[in-house]
Design a protein around this motif. Structure first.
Motif, PDB file in Angstrom:
ATOM      1  N   ILE A 242     -15.804  -5.309  25.533  1.00 24.37           N
ATOM      2  CA  ILE A 242     -15.988  -4.428  24.375  1.00 24.37           C
ATOM      3  C   ILE A 242     -16.314  -3.038  24.884  1.00 24.37           C
ATOM      4  N   LEU A 243     -15.527  -2.047  24.484  1.00 26.47           N
ATOM      5  CA  LEU A 243     -15.790  -0.658  24.830  1.00 26.47           C
ATOM      6  C   LEU A 243     -16.621  -0.032  23.714  1.00 26.47           C
ATOM      7  N   ALA A 244     -17.895   0.177  24.003  1.00 29.24           N
ATOM      8  CA  ALA A 244     -18.822   0.778  23.041  1.00 29.24           C
ATOM      9  C   ALA A 244     -19.495   1.966  23.711  1.00 29.24           C
ATOM     10  N   CYS A 245     -18.663   2.817  24.292  1.00 30.45           N
ATOM     11  CA  CYS A 245     -19.142   3.904  25.145  1.00 30.45           C
ATOM     12  C   CYS A 245     -19.314   5.216  24.409  1.00 30.45           C
ATOM     13  N   GLY A 246     -19.255   5.191  23.085  1.00 31.11           N
ATOM     14  CA  GLY A 246     -19.570   6.364  22.294  1.00 31.11           C
ATOM     15  C   GLY A 246     -18.470   7.405  22.231  1.00 31.11           C
ATOM     16  N   TYR A 450     -10.736  -4.723  15.592  1.00 30.55           N
ATOM     17  CA  TYR A 450     -11.462  -4.153  16.718  1.00 30.55           C
ATOM     18  C   TYR A 450     -10.780  -4.384  18.060  1.00 30.55           C
ATOM     19  N   GLU A 451      -9.678  -5.124  18.094  1.00 33.32           N
ATOM     20  CA  GLU A 451      -8.973  -5.305  19.356  1.00 33.32           C
ATOM     21  C   GLU A 451      -8.069  -4.099  19.602  1.00 33.32           C
ATOM     22  N   THR A 452      -8.078  -3.621  20.835  1.00 39.10           N
ATOM     23  CA  THR A 452      -7.284  -2.455  21.201  1.00 39.10           C
ATOM     24  C   THR A 452      -5.853  -2.862  21.508  1.00 39.10           C
ATOM     25  N   SER A 453      -5.077  -1.895  21.989  1.00 37.64           N
ATOM     26  CA  SER A 453      -3.687  -2.164  22.371  1.00 37.64           C
ATOM     27  C   SER A 453      -3.603  -2.998  23.642  1.00 37.64           C
ATOM     28  N   PRO A 455      -4.691  -6.458  25.459  1.00 40.13           N
ATOM     29  CA  PRO A 455      -5.242  -7.780  25.135  1.00 40.13           C
ATOM     30  C   PRO A 455      -6.606  -7.998  25.790  1.00 40.13           C
ATOM     31  N   ARG A 456      -7.496  -8.637  25.047  1.00 41.79           N
ATOM     32  CA  ARG A 456      -8.840  -9.008  25.492  1.00 41.79           C
ATOM     33  C   ARG A 456      -9.813  -7.832  25.562  1.00 41.79           C
ATOM     34  N   VAL A 457      -9.350  -6.635  25.203  1.00 44.86           N
ATOM     35  CA  VAL A 457     -10.221  -5.463  25.212  1.00 44.86           C
ATOM     36  C   VAL A 457     -10.437  -4.993  23.773  1.00 44.86           C
ATOM     37  N   PHE A 458     -11.697  -4.884  23.384  1.00 43.06           N
ATOM     38  CA  PHE A 458     -12.077  -4.491  22.029  1.00 43.06           C
ATOM     39  C   PHE A 458     -12.845  -3.170  22.086  1.00 43.06           C
ATOM     40  N   ALA A 459     -12.967  -2.517  20.944  1.00 39.48           N
ATOM     41  CA  ALA A 459     -13.718  -1.256  20.868  1.00 39.48           C
ATOM     42  C   ALA A 459     -14.575  -1.263  19.618  1.00 39.48           C
ATOM     43  N   ALA A 460     -15.720  -0.569  19.687  1.00 38.11           N
ATOM     44  CA  ALA A 460     -16.641  -0.530  18.552  1.00 38.11           C
ATOM     45  C   ALA A 460     -17.478   0.728  18.603  1.00 38.11           C
ATOM     46  N   GLY A 461     -18.003   1.117  17.440  1.00 34.85           N
ATOM     47  CA  GLY A 461     -18.906   2.248  17.360  1.00 34.85           C
ATOM     48  C   GLY A 461     -18.183   3.581  17.375  1.00 34.85           C
ATOM     49  N   VAL A 484     -14.563 -10.668  18.416  1.00 34.02           N
ATOM     50  CA  VAL A 484     -14.535 -11.236  19.771  1.00 34.02           C
ATOM     51  C   VAL A 484     -14.817 -12.723  19.728  1.00 34.02           C
ATOM     52  N   ASP A 485     -15.810 -13.104  18.949  1.00 34.65           N
ATOM     53  CA  ASP A 485     -16.162 -14.522  18.847  1.00 34.65           C
ATOM     54  C   ASP A 485     -14.994 -15.341  18.308  1.00 34.65           C
TER      55      ASP A 485
END
Length: 495
Positions: A242-246, A450-453, A455-461, A484-485
């Motif tokens: 999960i990319l939650a890096c702001g 929330y899944e990005t382009s 696979p297996r990588v999501f983003a939030a925030g 993700v769950d």
């Protein structure tokens, strides 16, 4: 509804703030909570509306109305009135990961949509929330809850701001093994280094981080993913990322003289102050950053206000806060009806303090920077400003702020802080994972997903939605955890 006439019998009352000239002597929180009995009366003011806009969290007129987390506001307010604090905490915790954060820094979308506010003053839901969570910590009801069973699935969360922490908490409690990567020396992200201590004591963050560690969440600090730690490494070692890096790419001010010394982005300045305070256990504030200086803050939002409050505590000689837009009205206009977010004048703590010190509000409206003027050694010494006025573009029909001829002024400036907002996530993280960006340079996902382009990588925030509020980041983190769950297990029971 325990007190049907409560909103008629009791007036709105909130915690008392320490006097401005006293509180600028320190960097600690300065509100004194109400007594338990007085707080219960505030809970009694809730009308338990048939349609509680306070918890709706829906978009009206392009703005959020009510709590994005859909907190059970009438229920918790009523439980406060009844004195059933433990049940109030359980209700609050069912929808909210970190009430101790939002009850300090949220602008209270719930209160803006409160029906009592339609013809009077809204219920003090934000302070009721703070009373609930602090009572819960005091009584030991907030306990570490490590999962009874582990799934064996591993998730990496990049970023430990409110979105990353919310996602980590939810996924860990589901039974997944969660590791949070933070590029700074301490966890918290925006909460730690973007919000001053007088708004959010860092011990409040440490208290929650300790609980999460006891529950099994692992934190890896000084870990700059995308620079020092490769994306391939995470994708190899973890089932999901999960990319939650702001959205930490600040908006630049491109005018002559920008290269002058003494000009900083607001978040860099606020971070430096917080790091110095933490390093010295608040014994040695970095007065050298602002003491005796004429300070110009560019930007009228929350971050700009935080800069004003911070430099006052560091002994600034003067403070001017520039705001491009016109001064908002004191009350709602006809085209901004309840329950829309009220676009009205708000005077925050920093502006109150500046008025107490200098005798006037530091904000100067409809004004922007035209030039930074340097001294002989390359240090900024003055700022040339120009007045603005709204004009309609003949081609697009849109209103824009245009410079007023012959309205230039020169004001002294030894320190300039740019608080003009953010343009999106820093590109190196997205580039490392190969994720697509949208038109606003945020990490792109499909709407409501929330899944990005990749696979297996999501983003939030903020990394996904752009610069926003802490409460929205927490909602994003919770919803990303659900996504993700479900991708890991084929279903989800996360709320």
């Amino acid at each position: 509804m325990g007190k049907p006439t409560g909103f008629l019998e009791y007036k709105r009352e909130t915690s008392k703030a320490e006097a401005p000239l006293e509180r600028i002597r320190h960097f600690h929180e300065f509100h004194m909570p109400l007594s338990t009995e007085k707080q219960r009366r505030q809970g009694a003011r809730c009308m338990a509306c048939g349609v509680p806009f306070c918890q709706s969290g829906m978009m009206i007129g392009g703005m959020a109305s009510g709590c994005p987390l859909h907190n059970l506001v009438p229920e918790t307010n009523d439980l406060v009135y009844l004195g059933n604090w433990k049940q109030a905490y359980r209700r609050l915790a069912s929808t909210h990961c970190f009430p101790e954060f939002t009850s300090r820094v949220c602008p209270a979308l719930c209160e803006a949509a409160c029906t009592c506010g339609l013809d009077g003053e809204p219920v003090s839901t934000k302070e009721n929330e703070r009373a609930i969570i602090e009572m819960a910590f005091e009584k030991g009801w907030v306990e570490a809850k490590p999962p009874g069973v582990r799934t064996g699935k591993k998730v990496a969360v990049v970023g430990s701001g409110p979105a990353g922490l919310a996602a980590a908490m939810q996924l860990n409690r589901r039974g997944h093994l969660v590791t949070v990567y933070e590029r700074n020396d301490r966890p918290g992200g925006l909460l730690r280094y973007g919000i001053p201590n007088m708004k959010l004591e860092k011990s409040v963050i440490d208290r929650r981080i300790k609980l999460m560690e006891q529950e099994g969440v692992k934190f890896v600090l000084n870990a700059n993913v995308g620079a020092e730690i490769s994306a391939g490494e995470l994708l190899k070692d973890f089932d999901r990322v999960i990319l939650a890096c702001g959205a930490s790419k600040p908006r630049e001010i491109q005018v002559p003289g920008r290269e002058a010394k003494g000009i900083y982005f607001a978040v860099d300045f606020l971070s430096a102050v917080t790091k110095a305070l933490l390093a010295s256990n608040f014994e040695n504030p970095p007065f050298e950053l602002a003491k005796g200086k004429n300070v110009v803050v560019i930007g009228g939002g929350d971050t700009g206000n935080d800069c004003v409050g911070t430099v006052l505590r560091l002994g600034a000689e003067s403070v001017v806060q520039l705001e491009m837009m016109p001064k908002p009205p004191v009350s709602r206009t006809e085209d901004n009806p309840w329950p829309e977010w009220p676009k009205v004048l708000k005077t925050d703590y920093g502006q109150e303090e500046a008025a107490a010190v200098f005798g006037k509000d530091p904000r100067v409206y409809q004004t922007t920077v035209q030039e930074f003027i340097m001294g002989k050694e390359g240090q900024v010494v003055q700022v040339r400003t120009v007045k603005l006025r709204p004009e309609k573009d003949k081609e697009t029909g849109k209103t824009r702020m245009a410079a007023v001829p012959d309205s230039e002024e020169v004001i002294p400036a030894d320190l300039v802080l740019i608080a003009a907002g953010f343009l999106g996530t820093e590109p190196y993280v997205a580039e490392a994972f190969g994720t697509e960006l949208d038109m606003r340079t945020n990490i792109r996902t499909d709407a409501e997903k929330y899944e990005t382009s990749v696979p297996r990588v999501f983003a939030a925030g903020d990394a996904r939605r752009g610069q926003s509020l802490v409460v929205w980041a927490i909602r994003e983190g919770r919803e990303a955890a659900r996504a993700v769950d479900e991708s890991l297990m084929g279903y989800t029971n996360l709320m």
